[in-house]
Design a protein around this motif. Structure first.
Motif, PDB file in Angstrom:
ATOM      1  N   THR A  76       0.839  -1.201   0.000  1.00  0.00           N
ATOM      2  CA  THR A  76       0.000   0.000   0.000  1.00  0.00           C
ATOM      3  C   THR A  76       0.869   1.245   0.000  1.00  0.00           C
ATOM      4  O   THR A  76       1.788   1.359   0.809  1.00  0.00           O
ATOM      5  N   ASN A  77       0.571   2.155  -0.928  1.00  0.00           N
ATOM      6  CA  ASN A  77       1.184   3.481  -0.911  1.00  0.00           C
ATOM      7  C   ASN A  77       0.270   4.385  -0.101  1.00  0.00           C
ATOM      8  O   ASN A  77      -0.948   4.355  -0.269  1.00  0.00           O
ATOM      9  N   PRO A 103       4.948  -2.406   2.570  1.00  0.00           N
ATOM     10  CA  PRO A 103       4.982  -3.668   1.829  1.00  0.00           C
ATOM     11  C   PRO A 103       3.922  -4.647   2.344  1.00  0.00           C
ATOM     12  O   PRO A 103       3.327  -4.447   3.403  1.00  0.00           O
ATOM     13  N   LEU A 104       3.698  -5.691   1.585  1.00  0.00           N
ATOM     14  CA  LEU A 104       2.793  -6.749   2.015  1.00  0.00           C
ATOM     15  C   LEU A 104       3.295  -7.350   3.323  1.00  0.00           C
ATOM     16  O   LEU A 104       4.496  -7.284   3.621  1.00  0.00           O
ATOM     17  N   PRO A 105       2.411  -7.955   4.131  1.00  0.00           N
ATOM     18  CA  PRO A 105       2.832  -8.550   5.405  1.00  0.00           C
ATOM     19  C   PRO A 105       3.997  -9.529   5.213  1.00  0.00           C
ATOM     20  O   PRO A 105       4.004 -10.334   4.284  1.00  0.00           O
ATOM     21  N   PRO A 110       7.017  -0.363   6.864  1.00  0.00           N
ATOM     22  CA  PRO A 110       6.683   0.856   6.125  1.00  0.00           C
ATOM     23  C   PRO A 110       7.882   1.803   6.106  1.00  0.00           C
ATOM     24  O   PRO A 110       8.624   1.892   7.096  1.00  0.00           O
ATOM     25  N   HIS A 111       8.080   2.491   4.979  1.00  0.00           N
ATOM     26  CA  HIS A 111       9.197   3.434   4.902  1.00  0.00           C
ATOM     27  C   HIS A 111       8.825   4.640   4.042  1.00  0.00           C
ATOM     28  O   HIS A 111       8.026   4.530   3.122  1.00  0.00           O
ATOM     29  N   VAL A 112       9.427   5.769   4.373  1.00  0.00           N
ATOM     30  CA  VAL A 112       9.196   7.019   3.651  1.00  0.00           C
ATOM     31  C   VAL A 112       9.864   6.925   2.292  1.00  0.00           C
ATOM     32  O   VAL A 112      11.029   6.549   2.191  1.00  0.00           O
ATOM     33  N   THR A 113       9.121   7.257   1.236  1.00  0.00           N
ATOM     34  CA  THR A 113       9.689   7.255  -0.104  1.00  0.00           C
ATOM     35  C   THR A 113       9.926   8.670  -0.632  1.00  0.00           C
ATOM     36  O   THR A 113      10.754   8.873  -1.516  1.00  0.00           O
TER      37      THR A 113
END
Length: 120
Positions: A76-77, A103-105, A110-113
């Motif tokens: 998910t974005n 990202p998917l499980p 989660p990370h800042v893009t």
């Protein structure tokens, strides 16, 4: 002056428009596969958790999200609207857009893009 209306080619001989009972009608969808949702100004606990997890390693600026939108991909974005305040005396408050990928499980955190300053 009256405008001339062209002859109706979809009308029957009586001049009335006929409606087909099984005609296919295209309707607009409120969501598009792979498209962005509308911004939601009520952050869910899940959206807040993703944001906090992704920005926890960023130093020097304090971010406070106030809206988010999502895009489902292979994960998910998230696109957040947030207040940004540099951690320094007399610094001004700014509005930024923070993009985060979750990202998917089992595939990562989660990370800042991207972080984009929103100019008035």
């Amino acid at each position: 002056m009256l405008a001339k209306i062209p002859e109706c080619h979809g009308c029957g001989s009586d001049g009335k428009i006929s409606v087909q009972p099984h005609a296919k009608v295209k309707t607009m969808s409120t969501s598009l596969v792979g498209g962005w949702s509308a911004f939601n100004f009520e952050l869910s606990s899940a959206a807040r958790e993703v944001f906090q997890e992704a920005v926890r390693h960023l130093l020097g600026v304090s971010y406070t999200p106030f809206a988010f939108a999502t895009q489902v991909v292979a994960g998910t974005n998230y696109s957040y609207l947030a207040q940004a305040k540099t951690v320094a005396p007399e610094s001004s408050l700014r509005v930024v857009r923070v993009h985060i990928f979750q990202p998917l499980p089992g595939k990562g955190e989660p990370h800042v893009t991207q972080i984009i300053a929103i100019e008035p």
